[in-house]
Write an enzyme that holds these catalytic residues in place. Structure first.
Site, mmCIF file in Angstrom:
data_model
loop_
_atom_site.group_PDB
_atom_site.id
_atom_site.type_symbol
_atom_site.label_atom_id
_atom_site.label_comp_id
_atom_site.label_asym_id
_atom_site.label_seq_id
_atom_site.Cartn_x
_atom_site.Cartn_y
_atom_site.Cartn_z
ATOM 1 N N ASN A 161 -5.505 -6.393 52.874
ATOM 2 C CA ASN A 161 -4.265 -6.829 52.074
ATOM 3 C C ASN A 161 -3.916 -7.912 51.481
ATOM 4 O O ASN A 161 -3.387 -8.149 50.434
ATOM 5 C CB ASN A 161 -3.126 -6.449 52.877
ATOM 6 C CG ASN A 161 -2.679 -5.238 53.515
ATOM 7 O OD1 ASN A 161 -1.974 -4.818 54.445
ATOM 8 N ND2 ASN A 161 -3.151 -4.099 52.689
ATOM 9 N N ASP A 210 2.647 3.722 56.119
ATOM 10 C CA ASP A 210 2.225 3.861 54.361
ATOM 11 C C ASP A 210 3.143 4.298 53.498
ATOM 12 O O ASP A 210 3.898 5.254 54.018
ATOM 13 C CB ASP A 210 0.913 4.501 54.589
ATOM 14 C CG ASP A 210 0.107 4.378 53.251
ATOM 15 O OD1 ASP A 210 0.318 3.508 52.665
ATOM 16 O OD2 ASP A 210 -1.015 5.081 53.095
#
Length: 239
Positions: free
Chosen positions: A63, A15
């Protein structure tokens, strides 16, 4: 650094690529490409420490909701990695495996995944699992659906429905045959699972760091493994 307790399976939620780029006045896509450099270094460090399984959360079902430009770039990056990292896998006896749905994934990526999985299927030093178009909830639902289908088939055949315990359910998950993660690392300061291996991480040790993924290298690996080595895993029992 010598550690007494090395995790057999390390999972990483990579991340912070976008924020890393934004801090430098760069496009988010550049951050993703820089993050790919950390993936390469990550594989090398896992080999150095003797980690048997390395799981990387590369692209979640959620996503797809990102801007098309970014999604397209992530797909392109996956395709590039399948080509550019093949030598790393072949030279270091790394088995490559992708876990996730194929829905919506470009055919050339699916084909590239299949070719690399086939080329490395007998490798044993380490297994790299890339979770691509994956969701922990999807994994549990597809496993439950598979069991329901087996029950329906047994009923149609006039047989008793198959039994189901925790071990049986493990075998229905997309990660069948892979040991549960011992250590899960998440970069960039966020402290959540984000729908990643929800069932498998029931007793996983978590390690959170503020370091953005593009900066996660040898020093950060050592810190995470040292933290894990100093923990006592009791699995709900008293030692």
């Amino acid at each position: 650094m010598t550690l007494d307790n090395i995790p057999r399976h390390v999972a990483i939620i990579m991340d912070g690529n976008g924020r890393w780029a934004r801090q430098r006045g760069l496009n988010r896509i550049f951050g993703h490409r820089q993050g790919a450099e950390s993936v390469r270094e990550c594989c090398k460090q896992a080999l150095v420490y003797g980690v048997e399984y390395l799981s990387l959360f590369a692209f979640s079902e959620e996503n797809w909701g990102r801007p098309k430009e970014e999604v397209d770039a992530l797909m392109s990056l996956m395709l590039d990695s399948l080509i550019n990292e093949k030598k790393l896998f072949l030279d270091n006896d790394i088995r490559f495996r992708v876990i996730g749905k194929t829905d919506g994934v470009p055919e050339e990526i699916i084909r590239g995944i299949g070719e690399l999985e086939e080329a490395t299927k007998d490798f044993k030093t380490m297994t790299l699992l890339v979770f691509f178009n994956y969701s922990g909830k999807w994994d549990i639902v597809q496993a439950a659906s598979a069991y329901a289908a087996s029950v329906a088939e047994a009923v149609r055949a006039g047989e008793n429905p198959p039994a189901l315990d925790r071990g049986d359910f493990d075998g229905l998950l997309a990660t069948s045959g892979v040991p549960d993660p011992d250590l899960l690392i998440r970069t960039s300061g966020e402290k959540r699972l984000s729908n990643f291996m929800l069932w498998q991480c029931a007793y996983t040790e978590f390690y959170f760091t503020d370091v953005f993924w593009p900066d996660f290298r040898e020093k950060e690996w050592a810190s995470a493994l040292e933290s894990y080595s100093n923990r006592e895993r009791r699995y709900g029992k008293i030692k």
